[in-house]
Structure formats: structure tokens, C-alpha cells
Design a protein around this motif. Sequence first.
Motif, PDB file in Angstrom:
ATOM      1  N   UNK A 175     -18.630  -1.446  -0.128  1.00  0.00           N
ATOM      2  CA  UNK A 175     -18.418  -1.974   1.218  1.00  0.00           C
ATOM      3  C   UNK A 175     -18.591  -3.476   1.355  1.00  0.00           C
ATOM      4  N   UNK A 176     -19.079  -4.158   0.347  1.00  0.00           N
ATOM      5  CA  UNK A 176     -19.226  -5.611   0.460  1.00  0.00           C
ATOM      6  C   UNK A 176     -17.852  -6.274   0.475  1.00  0.00           C
ATOM      7  N   UNK A 177     -17.810  -7.525   0.916  1.00  0.00           N
ATOM      8  CA  UNK A 177     -16.545  -8.252   0.938  1.00  0.00           C
ATOM      9  C   UNK A 177     -15.930  -8.371  -0.439  1.00  0.00           C
ATOM     10  N   UNK A 178     -16.769  -8.647  -1.442  1.00  0.00           N
ATOM     11  CA  UNK A 178     -16.278  -8.755  -2.814  1.00  0.00           C
ATOM     12  C   UNK A 178     -15.724  -7.419  -3.301  1.00  0.00           C
ATOM     13  N   UNK A 179     -16.438  -6.321  -3.012  1.00  0.00           N
ATOM     14  CA  UNK A 179     -15.979  -4.993  -3.433  1.00  0.00           C
ATOM     15  C   UNK A 179     -14.659  -4.638  -2.761  1.00  0.00           C
ATOM     16  N   UNK A 180     -14.540  -4.960  -1.479  1.00  0.00           N
ATOM     17  CA  UNK A 180     -13.299  -4.662  -0.759  1.00  0.00           C
ATOM     18  C   UNK A 180     -12.119  -5.388  -1.379  1.00  0.00           C
ATOM     19  N   UNK A 181     -12.294  -6.670  -1.702  1.00  0.00           N
ATOM     20  CA  UNK A 181     -11.205  -7.434  -2.321  1.00  0.00           C
ATOM     21  C   UNK A 181     -10.894  -6.915  -3.724  1.00  0.00           C
ATOM     22  N   UNK A 237       4.044   7.060  -3.902  1.00  0.00           N
ATOM     23  CA  UNK A 237       2.595   6.865  -3.943  1.00  0.00           C
ATOM     24  C   UNK A 237       2.262   5.432  -4.344  1.00  0.00           C
ATOM     25  N   UNK A 238       3.010   4.890  -5.302  1.00  0.00           N
ATOM     26  CA  UNK A 238       2.784   3.515  -5.747  1.00  0.00           C
ATOM     27  C   UNK A 238       2.965   2.522  -4.603  1.00  0.00           C
ATOM     28  N   UNK A 239       4.004   2.712  -3.814  1.00  0.00           N
ATOM     29  CA  UNK A 239       4.240   1.823  -2.670  1.00  0.00           C
ATOM     30  C   UNK A 239       3.077   1.908  -1.685  1.00  0.00           C
ATOM     31  N   UNK A 240       2.587   3.125  -1.451  1.00  0.00           N
ATOM     32  CA  UNK A 240       1.424   3.308  -0.578  1.00  0.00           C
ATOM     33  C   UNK A 240       0.229   2.518  -1.097  1.00  0.00           C
ATOM     34  N   UNK A 241      -0.027   2.613  -2.400  1.00  0.00           N
ATOM     35  CA  UNK A 241      -1.176   1.903  -2.971  1.00  0.00           C
ATOM     36  C   UNK A 241      -1.048   0.395  -2.762  1.00  0.00           C
ATOM     37  N   UNK A 242       0.148  -0.123  -2.976  1.00  0.00           N
ATOM     38  CA  UNK A 242       0.377  -1.555  -2.790  1.00  0.00           C
ATOM     39  C   UNK A 242       0.164  -1.943  -1.330  1.00  0.00           C
ATOM     40  N   UNK A 243       0.682  -1.131  -0.412  1.00  0.00           N
ATOM     41  CA  UNK A 243       0.529  -1.423   1.017  1.00  0.00           C
ATOM     42  C   UNK A 243      -0.933  -1.359   1.449  1.00  0.00           C
ATOM     43  N   UNK A 244      -1.654  -0.336   0.982  1.00  0.00           N
ATOM     44  CA  UNK A 244      -3.074  -0.203   1.341  1.00  0.00           C
ATOM     45  C   UNK A 244      -3.862  -1.389   0.792  1.00  0.00           C
ATOM     46  N   UNK A 245      -3.612  -1.740  -0.482  1.00  0.00           N
ATOM     47  CA  UNK A 245      -4.292  -2.888  -1.060  1.00  0.00           C
ATOM     48  C   UNK A 245      -4.021  -4.162  -0.284  1.00  0.00           C
ATOM     49  N   UNK A 246      -2.769  -4.350   0.122  1.00  0.00           N
ATOM     50  CA  UNK A 246      -2.411  -5.531   0.898  1.00  0.00           C
ATOM     51  C   UNK A 246      -3.109  -5.574   2.247  1.00  0.00           C
ATOM     52  N   UNK A 247      -3.191  -4.427   2.902  1.00  0.00           N
ATOM     53  CA  UNK A 247      -3.884  -4.370   4.207  1.00  0.00           C
ATOM     54  C   UNK A 247      -5.376  -4.638   4.041  1.00  0.00           C
ATOM     55  N   UNK A 248      -5.964  -4.080   2.983  1.00  0.00           N
ATOM     56  CA  UNK A 248      -7.400  -4.280   2.758  1.00  0.00           C
ATOM     57  C   UNK A 248      -7.722  -5.742   2.480  1.00  0.00           C
ATOM     58  N   UNK A 249      -6.891  -6.396   1.690  1.00  0.00           N
ATOM     59  CA  UNK A 249      -7.195  -7.759   1.288  1.00  0.00           C
ATOM     60  C   UNK A 249      -7.056  -8.730   2.461  1.00  0.00           C
ATOM     61  N   UNK A 250      -6.309  -8.315   3.494  1.00  0.00           N
ATOM     62  CA  UNK A 250      -6.183  -9.149   4.697  1.00  0.00           C
ATOM     63  C   UNK A 250      -7.144  -8.701   5.799  1.00  0.00           C
ATOM     64  N   UNK A 251      -8.002  -7.739   5.474  1.00  0.00           N
ATOM     65  CA  UNK A 251      -9.012  -7.317   6.438  1.00  0.00           C
ATOM     66  C   UNK A 251      -8.562  -6.282   7.446  1.00  0.00           C
ATOM     67  N   UNK A 252      -7.381  -5.725   7.271  1.00  0.00           N
ATOM     68  CA  UNK A 252      -6.879  -4.706   8.197  1.00  0.00           C
ATOM     69  C   UNK A 252      -7.489  -3.342   7.868  1.00  0.00           C
ATOM     70  N   UNK A 253      -7.641  -2.523   8.882  1.00  0.00           N
ATOM     71  CA  UNK A 253      -8.244  -1.196   8.678  1.00  0.00           C
ATOM     72  C   UNK A 253      -7.281  -0.048   8.976  1.00  0.00           C
ATOM     73  N   UNK A 254      -6.059  -0.378   9.367  1.00  0.00           N
ATOM     74  CA  UNK A 254      -5.056   0.650   9.606  1.00  0.00           C
ATOM     75  C   UNK A 254      -3.837   0.373   8.740  1.00  0.00           C
ATOM     76  N   UNK A 292     -11.345  -3.813  -4.847  1.00  0.00           N
ATOM     77  CA  UNK A 292     -10.639  -2.539  -4.697  1.00  0.00           C
ATOM     78  C   UNK A 292      -9.187  -2.778  -4.293  1.00  0.00           C
ATOM     79  N   UNK A 293      -8.968  -3.729  -3.386  1.00  0.00           N
ATOM     80  CA  UNK A 293      -7.606  -4.046  -2.944  1.00  0.00           C
ATOM     81  C   UNK A 293      -6.748  -4.508  -4.116  1.00  0.00           C
ATOM     82  N   UNK A 294      -7.295  -5.393  -4.944  1.00  0.00           N
ATOM     83  CA  UNK A 294      -6.546  -5.885  -6.104  1.00  0.00           C
ATOM     84  C   UNK A 294      -6.275  -4.767  -7.104  1.00  0.00           C
ATOM     85  N   UNK A 295      -7.262  -3.895  -7.319  1.00  0.00           N
ATOM     86  CA  UNK A 295      -7.076  -2.756  -8.229  1.00  0.00           C
ATOM     87  C   UNK A 295      -5.961  -1.851  -7.721  1.00  0.00           C
TER      88      UNK A 295
END
Length: 196
Positions: free
Chosen positions: A126-132, A65-82, A134-137
Motif C-alpha cells: 500500500x505504500x506509494x513506492x509499492x503502488x508504483x 487480459x494483457x490490455x487490462x493489465x496495462x490499463x490497470x497499471x496505467x491507472x495505478x501509476x497516475x493515482x486513479x482508483x477506478x 506494482x503498476x510497472x510490473x
Amino acid sequence: MSAPDDWIISSLLEDLAALALASDRVSVADLIETLGARGFGPLLVMLSAFLILPVGMLPGLPGVVAVFMILIGGRMITGKTTLWLPGRLRRVHLSGHVLAVSVARAQPAALWLRPLLAPRLVTFVESGLATRLIALILMATGVLIFLLGFIPGLPFVLSLHVLMLGLAMSTRDGLVAFLAYCMLLPEIVFIWRVFT
């Protein structure tokens, strides 16, 4: 015959229940495919629920689960949606029975939550700041769970704000996102006390 519930969390649980009943062993790849195009929110709900429900007792699951969280955060911070997953992680399997039991235990909570969640204060989610943010969290939480997941109760505590963020993203509920941000402080205090 009753119509299927089209609320995103209910439909997610229904799909996971069907997947769990279809096979004794459920792969991570099957889980991701079942989630379809719902986005990262429902995936975060599922991942955090895994650490709260019985399936979270399986050895090694907090690390996955931890690896998933890191991967999702990384995708979000680069603007990816999948979500992209390495082949080894896609082949990890869970017990279909344990998944089915976990889904059954989650359904009453989903019914209780439904009237409380609604699109509002969407800037907090949903704002850009919120997305970043959430990704960092997510990435920080994933690292903590990966490194310290052996401490009893810690994955459960750290999964609570992730569950809230997943619900917020799924339902565009900025109030829930704001509450998730507020939960970080007591969680930090809890971790501090564990190590001091």
C-alpha cells in the motif's frame, strides 16, 4: 438458509457465478460492473485466474487480459482508483458456461487460501513506492503477454505473480506481495530460456 460469505474473494466468486448463470454471454462491461467498488485487487485476481482456469483457453483472451493489465497499471501509476475501458473492450463477450465452470474450479482454491491471507506488512502493498512498483510490473507483464501470448504456457506462467499481487491488494497482505516480487526472478529466467 446460510448467510453469504463476506470474505472479499469468496464474495467475488459468488457474484461472478451469479453473473455467469444469468446469461449465456457475459460482457466485459458486466464483469467490471459486478466487481463494483472492490478495487483493482479483485480485478487482478479475476484476470489472472482467467489465464489459469479453462476460460483462458479461449482464443484471444490472453490479449484481452494483457490490455487490462496495462490499463490497470496505467491507472495505478497516475493515482486513479477506478478502471476506464474503451468501448470496444467493454463489448467483448465471454461464454457464461465457461465462466461458471472456471468459478467452480476456483472456489476450492479460495477456501484453501482464506486462512493463509491476512492484513500484514502492508507497506509492501500500500505504500506509494509499492503502488508504483506494482503498476510497472502490471504494465510490463501486460506487454509481454500481449506480444508473446502465443507461446504455449507463457500466459499461465506470467499470470502467477499477478494472481499473487491481486490477492495481496485484496487482503492487504504485504507478505503475499513480497512473495509475488520474489516470483519475478524465476519467471524472468523462464522467459530467458525460452528465447535463448
